[in-house]
Write a protein that holds these residues in place. Sequence first.
Motif, PDB file in Angstrom:
ATOM      1  N   ARG A  60       1.108  -1.150  -0.171  1.00 39.92           N
ATOM      2  CA  ARG A  60       0.166  -0.162   0.056  1.00 39.92           C
ATOM      3  C   ARG A  60       0.529   0.877  -0.059  1.00 39.92           C
ATOM      4  N   LYS A  61       0.352   1.825  -1.054  1.00 37.81           N
ATOM      5  CA  LYS A  61       1.578   3.231  -1.191  1.00 37.81           C
ATOM      6  C   LYS A  61       0.757   4.456  -1.278  1.00 37.81           C
ATOM      7  N   ASN A  62      -0.320   4.471  -1.226  1.00 36.62           N
ATOM      8  CA  ASN A  62      -1.361   6.138  -1.097  1.00 36.62           C
ATOM      9  C   ASN A  62      -1.483   5.820  -0.104  1.00 36.62           C
ATOM     10  N   ARG A  63      -1.387   7.278   0.329  1.00 43.32           N
ATOM     11  CA  ARG A  63      -2.250   7.073   1.700  1.00 43.32           C
ATOM     12  C   ARG A  63      -3.406   7.859   1.938  1.00 43.32           C
ATOM     13  N   GLN A  64      -4.649   7.539   2.450  1.00 44.66           N
ATOM     14  CA  GLN A  64      -5.585   8.451   2.479  1.00 44.66           C
ATOM     15  C   GLN A  64      -5.716   9.036   4.163  1.00 44.66           C
ATOM     16  N   VAL A  65      -6.333  10.027   4.089  1.00 41.02           N
ATOM     17  CA  VAL A  65      -7.348  10.639   5.214  1.00 41.02           C
ATOM     18  C   VAL A  65      -8.444  11.131   5.358  1.00 41.02           C
ATOM     19  N   ILE A  66      -9.056  10.057   6.368  1.00 38.94           N
ATOM     20  CA  ILE A  66     -10.639  10.252   6.742  1.00 38.94           C
ATOM     21  C   ILE A  66     -10.406  10.690   8.465  1.00 38.94           C
ATOM     22  N   TYR A  67     -11.484  11.952   8.490  1.00 36.29           N
ATOM     23  CA  TYR A  67     -11.916  12.548   9.556  1.00 36.29           C
ATOM     24  C   TYR A  67     -13.402  12.048   9.980  1.00 36.29           C
TER      25      TYR A  67
ATOM     26  N   ASN B  70     -16.888  12.807  13.502  1.00 34.05           N
ATOM     27  CA  ASN B  70     -17.065  13.692  13.916  1.00 34.05           C
ATOM     28  C   ASN B  70     -17.226  13.184  15.074  1.00 34.05           C
ATOM     29  N   ASP B  71     -17.092  13.213  16.063  1.00 35.34           N
ATOM     30  CA  ASP B  71     -17.353  12.121  17.730  1.00 35.34           C
ATOM     31  C   ASP B  71     -18.365  11.854  17.864  1.00 35.34           C
ATOM     32  N   SER B  72     -19.170  11.440  17.566  1.00 32.00           N
ATOM     33  CA  SER B  72     -20.516  10.521  16.958  1.00 32.00           C
ATOM     34  C   SER B  72     -19.965   9.093  16.150  1.00 32.00           C
ATOM     35  N   GLU B  73     -19.769   9.549  15.259  1.00 29.64           N
ATOM     36  CA  GLU B  73     -18.794   8.571  14.380  1.00 29.64           C
ATOM     37  C   GLU B  73     -17.736   8.332  14.839  1.00 29.64           C
ATOM     38  N   SER B  74     -17.139   8.563  16.094  1.00 25.74           N
ATOM     39  CA  SER B  74     -15.788   7.715  16.194  1.00 25.74           C
ATOM     40  C   SER B  74     -16.282   7.122  16.886  1.00 25.74           C
ATOM     41  N   ALA B  75     -16.733   7.697  17.828  1.00 30.29           N
ATOM     42  CA  ALA B  75     -17.829   7.095  18.959  1.00 30.29           C
ATOM     43  C   ALA B  75     -18.570   5.143  18.595  1.00 30.29           C
ATOM     44  N   ALA B  76     -19.479   5.380  17.600  1.00 34.27           N
ATOM     45  CA  ALA B  76     -19.742   4.442  17.178  1.00 34.27           C
ATOM     46  C   ALA B  76     -18.711   3.385  16.461  1.00 34.27           C
ATOM     47  N   ILE B  77     -17.748   4.023  16.011  1.00 36.45           N
ATOM     48  CA  ILE B  77     -16.564   2.872  15.296  1.00 36.45           C
ATOM     49  C   ILE B  77     -16.380   2.543  16.698  1.00 36.45           C
ATOM     50  N   ARG B  78     -15.716   3.219  17.707  1.00 35.66           N
ATOM     51  CA  ARG B  78     -15.047   2.709  19.486  1.00 35.66           C
ATOM     52  C   ARG B  78     -15.913   1.262  19.442  1.00 35.66           C
TER      53      ARG B  78
ATOM     54  N   LEU C 201     -10.406  -2.444   9.115  1.00 32.69           N
ATOM     55  CA  LEU C 201     -12.022  -2.966   9.046  1.00 32.69           C
ATOM     56  C   LEU C 201     -12.564  -1.768   7.873  1.00 32.69           C
ATOM     57  N   LEU C 202     -11.625  -0.682   8.256  1.00 30.39           N
ATOM     58  CA  LEU C 202     -12.103   0.253   7.510  1.00 30.39           C
ATOM     59  C   LEU C 202     -11.619   0.453   5.872  1.00 30.39           C
ATOM     60  N   ARG C 203     -11.065  -0.471   5.922  1.00 31.23           N
ATOM     61  CA  ARG C 203     -10.356  -0.401   4.198  1.00 31.23           C
ATOM     62  C   ARG C 203     -11.046  -1.801   3.431  1.00 31.23           C
ATOM     63  N   GLU C 204     -11.954  -2.912   4.259  1.00 30.21           N
ATOM     64  CA  GLU C 204     -12.882  -3.936   4.023  1.00 30.21           C
ATOM     65  C   GLU C 204     -14.342  -2.976   3.666  1.00 30.21           C
ATOM     66  N   ILE C 205     -14.669  -2.380   4.687  1.00 30.38           N
ATOM     67  CA  ILE C 205     -15.932  -2.266   4.601  1.00 30.38           C
ATOM     68  C   ILE C 205     -16.013  -0.503   2.741  1.00 30.38           C
ATOM     69  N   ILE C 206     -14.537   0.566   2.913  1.00 30.53           N
ATOM     70  CA  ILE C 206     -14.640   1.185   1.616  1.00 30.53           C
ATOM     71  C   ILE C 206     -14.396   0.001   0.528  1.00 30.53           C
ATOM     72  N   VAL C 207     -13.657  -0.220  -0.141  1.00 30.27           N
ATOM     73  CA  VAL C 207     -13.647  -1.373  -0.405  1.00 30.27           C
ATOM     74  C   VAL C 207     -14.560  -1.905  -1.073  1.00 30.27           C
ATOM     75  N   GLU C 208     -15.514  -2.812  -0.247  1.00 32.97           N
ATOM     76  CA  GLU C 208     -16.832  -3.229  -0.890  1.00 32.97           C
ATOM     77  C   GLU C 208     -17.430  -2.735  -0.551  1.00 32.97           C
ATOM     78  N   LYS C 209     -18.417  -1.726  -0.586  1.00 29.42           N
ATOM     79  CA  LYS C 209     -18.998  -0.295  -0.958  1.00 29.42           C
ATOM     80  C   LYS C 209     -18.892  -0.055  -2.343  1.00 29.42           C
ATOM     81  N   ILE C 210     -17.534   0.054  -2.137  1.00 31.76           N
ATOM     82  CA  ILE C 210     -16.986   1.105  -3.844  1.00 31.76           C
ATOM     83  C   ILE C 210     -17.223  -0.585  -4.911  1.00 31.76           C
TER      84      ILE C 210
END
Length: 78
Positions: free
Chosen positions: A26-33, A35-43, A57-66
């Motif tokens: 993996r050579k390509n970096r992506q940054v995602i922000y 908010n507090d409620s989204e972060s709490a849900a993920i946690r 987890l996030l990579r799998e979910i995002i790529v699956e959706k795409i």
Amino acid sequence: MARKRKIATAPVDPEYLKKQKAALVRKNRQVIYFNDSESAAIRSYCEKFKVRSKGALLREIIVEKILSELEDNHPTLF
């Protein structure tokens, strides 16, 4: 008791393995922000289902959706 024979397998080309490994780097970096409620849900999800790697987890979910969106919206001839 009879011993099981080992099945002889053909050796894999080291150059092929090197190319396969290089393709997965993996050579390509992506940054995602989030908010507090989204972060709490993920946690809470990660705690509930004992997820060790949020990045995986996030990579799998995002790529699956795409991939599912691309599959649903593929070009047609007619």
